[in-house]
Motif scaffolding. Sequence first.
Motif, PDB file in Angstrom:
ATOM      1  N   ALA A 100      12.203 -25.223  37.515  1.00  0.00           N
ATOM      2  CA  ALA A 100      11.511 -24.789  36.312  1.00  0.00           C
ATOM      3  C   ALA A 100      10.755 -25.942  35.690  1.00  0.00           C
ATOM      4  CB  ALA A 100      12.527 -24.232  35.321  1.00  0.00           C
ATOM      5  N   ASP A 101       9.550 -25.660  35.177  1.00  0.00           N
ATOM      6  CA  ASP A 101       8.738 -26.690  34.547  1.00  0.00           C
ATOM      7  C   ASP A 101       8.733 -26.476  33.045  1.00  0.00           C
ATOM      8  OD1 ASP A 101       6.523 -26.348  37.333  1.00  0.00           O
ATOM      9  OD2 ASP A 101       8.098 -27.838  37.003  1.00  0.00           O
ATOM     10  N   ILE A 102       9.783 -26.927  32.422  1.00  0.00           N
ATOM     11  CA  ILE A 102       9.884 -26.839  30.972  1.00  0.00           C
ATOM     12  C   ILE A 102      10.397 -28.176  30.464  1.00  0.00           C
ATOM     13  CG2 ILE A 102      12.115 -25.648  31.207  1.00  0.00           C
ATOM     14  CD1 ILE A 102      11.337 -24.206  28.531  1.00  0.00           C
ATOM     15  N   SER A 129       7.535 -27.669  25.830  1.00  0.00           N
ATOM     16  CA  SER A 129       6.365 -27.173  26.541  1.00  0.00           C
ATOM     17  C   SER A 129       6.761 -26.643  27.899  1.00  0.00           C
ATOM     18  CB  SER A 129       5.337 -28.291  26.731  1.00  0.00           C
ATOM     19  OG  SER A 129       4.832 -28.724  25.501  1.00  0.00           O
ATOM     20  N   GLN A 130       6.085 -25.579  28.316  1.00  0.00           N
ATOM     21  CA  GLN A 130       6.327 -25.039  29.654  1.00  0.00           C
ATOM     22  C   GLN A 130       4.997 -24.761  30.336  1.00  0.00           C
ATOM     23  OE1 GLN A 130       5.706 -21.544  30.424  1.00  0.00           O
ATOM     24  NE2 GLN A 130       5.451 -20.699  28.371  1.00  0.00           N
ATOM     25  N   PHE A 182      15.692 -23.201  31.279  1.00  0.00           N
ATOM     26  CA  PHE A 182      15.968 -24.112  30.176  1.00  0.00           C
ATOM     27  C   PHE A 182      15.352 -25.482  30.407  1.00  0.00           C
ATOM     28  CE2 PHE A 182      18.967 -22.093  27.298  1.00  0.00           C
ATOM     29  CZ  PHE A 182      19.337 -20.976  28.026  1.00  0.00           C
ATOM     30  N   GLY A 183      14.961 -26.108  29.305  1.00  0.00           N
ATOM     31  CA  GLY A 183      14.587 -27.509  29.329  1.00  0.00           C
ATOM     32  C   GLY A 183      15.822 -28.385  29.303  1.00  0.00           C
ATOM     33  N   PRO A 184      15.644 -29.714  29.347  1.00  0.00           N
ATOM     34  CA  PRO A 184      16.780 -30.637  29.411  1.00  0.00           C
ATOM     35  C   PRO A 184      17.501 -30.809  28.082  1.00  0.00           C
ATOM     36  CG  PRO A 184      14.748 -31.865  29.370  1.00  0.00           C
ATOM     37  CD  PRO A 184      14.363 -30.425  29.469  1.00  0.00           C
ATOM     38  N   GLY A 185      16.897 -30.339  27.000  1.00  0.00           N
ATOM     39  CA  GLY A 185      17.560 -30.434  25.704  1.00  0.00           C
ATOM     40  C   GLY A 185      17.205 -31.685  24.925  1.00  0.00           C
ATOM     41  N   THR A 186      17.374 -31.598  23.606  1.00  0.00           N
ATOM     42  CA  THR A 186      17.261 -32.750  22.707  1.00  0.00           C
ATOM     43  C   THR A 186      18.581 -32.887  21.969  1.00  0.00           C
ATOM     44  OG1 THR A 186      14.878 -32.545  22.339  1.00  0.00           O
ATOM     45  CG2 THR A 186      16.149 -33.717  20.661  1.00  0.00           C
ATOM     46  N   ARG A 187      19.179 -34.057  22.089  1.00  0.00           N
ATOM     47  CA  ARG A 187      20.415 -34.304  21.342  1.00  0.00           C
ATOM     48  C   ARG A 187      20.046 -35.007  20.045  1.00  0.00           C
ATOM     49  NH1 ARG A 187      25.410 -33.488  22.104  1.00  0.00           N
ATOM     50  NH2 ARG A 187      25.139 -32.951  24.288  1.00  0.00           N
ATOM     51  N   LEU A 188      20.257 -34.322  18.935  1.00  0.00           N
ATOM     52  CA  LEU A 188      19.871 -34.821  17.618  1.00  0.00           C
ATOM     53  C   LEU A 188      21.093 -35.294  16.848  1.00  0.00           C
ATOM     54  CD1 LEU A 188      17.839 -35.151  15.243  1.00  0.00           C
ATOM     55  CD2 LEU A 188      18.362 -32.782  14.633  1.00  0.00           C
ATOM     56  N   THR A 189      21.008 -36.500  16.313  1.00  0.00           N
ATOM     57  CA  THR A 189      22.048 -37.032  15.444  1.00  0.00           C
ATOM     58  C   THR A 189      21.406 -37.408  14.120  1.00  0.00           C
ATOM     59  OG1 THR A 189      23.288 -37.918  17.325  1.00  0.00           O
ATOM     60  CG2 THR A 189      23.832 -38.794  15.147  1.00  0.00           C
ATOM     61  N   VAL A 190      21.923 -36.834  13.043  1.00  0.00           N
ATOM     62  CA  VAL A 190      21.410 -37.147  11.702  1.00  0.00           C
ATOM     63  C   VAL A 190      22.479 -37.929  10.954  1.00  0.00           C
ATOM     64  CG1 VAL A 190      20.429 -36.242   9.574  1.00  0.00           C
ATOM     65  CG2 VAL A 190      20.071 -35.016  11.740  1.00  0.00           C
ATOM     66  N   LEU A 191      22.112 -39.132  10.537  1.00  0.00           N
ATOM     67  CA  LEU A 191      23.087 -40.016   9.891  1.00  0.00           C
ATOM     68  C   LEU A 191      23.116 -39.817   8.378  1.00  0.00           C
ATOM     69  CD1 LEU A 191      22.264 -43.234  11.924  1.00  0.00           C
ATOM     70  CD2 LEU A 191      24.061 -41.548  12.365  1.00  0.00           C
TER      71      LEU A 191
END
Lengths: 111, 111
Positions: free
Chosen positions: A2-4, A24-25, A102-111
């Motif tokens: 998949a190209d996402i 984006s895909q 699915f894309g690879p994901g974004t891991r978000l950390t908010v401090l």
Amino acid sequence: EADIYQTPRYLVIGTGKKITLECSQTMGHDKMYWYQQDPGMELHLIHYSYGVNSTEKGDLSSESTVSRIRTEHFPLTLESARPSHTSQYLCASSWLLNEQFFGPGTRLTVL
Amino acid sequence: DQQVKQNSPSLSVQEGRISILNCDYTNSMFDYFLWYKKYPAEGPTFLISISSIKDKNEDGRFTVFLNKSAKHLSLHIVPSQPGDSAVYFCAASANTDKLIFGTGTRLQVFP
């Protein structure tokens, strides 16, 4: 394959900042989705789109917003990030009724 | 109220043996079921699916069984390989593109 694509893959940011997660895909899929997932938990649908200028909220309430100006692009924005927004955000797209890529994901950390 | 349940958070299997991952659901309207595989720091990848009109679907080493009366499905991997070590998510949909995910089962295949 998949190209996402999702950027950034990892983001650590302070409280109150505005952030945009990119997705984006290149498969020409009309349907796109955003999921939120915490460790050991299920994926929760927070936004989806069936095409350009179409956006809907998902099953899990989220303070984020999305836009769909182009078929291939489905960004997610948080106007003011908070620690409770810390999570993994997964973008997906589909052509068929059920199978989502699915894309690879974004891991978000908010401090 | 979780509509898709994966009650085993983890499973450990010896290489070459069969891995059986289980999934239960509560919504009798679900008519399509999917299994996704997820490696750390990557998005889920589609593995195999089954429609409610069938009770078995096979693809190489992977077979999914559906028992509608028990509202239960299982994924069999045989023979298991170390590369199969990942988190496996069960998902379901009810005549719609929206997927409801389970919490996942972490499979570890050891030599």
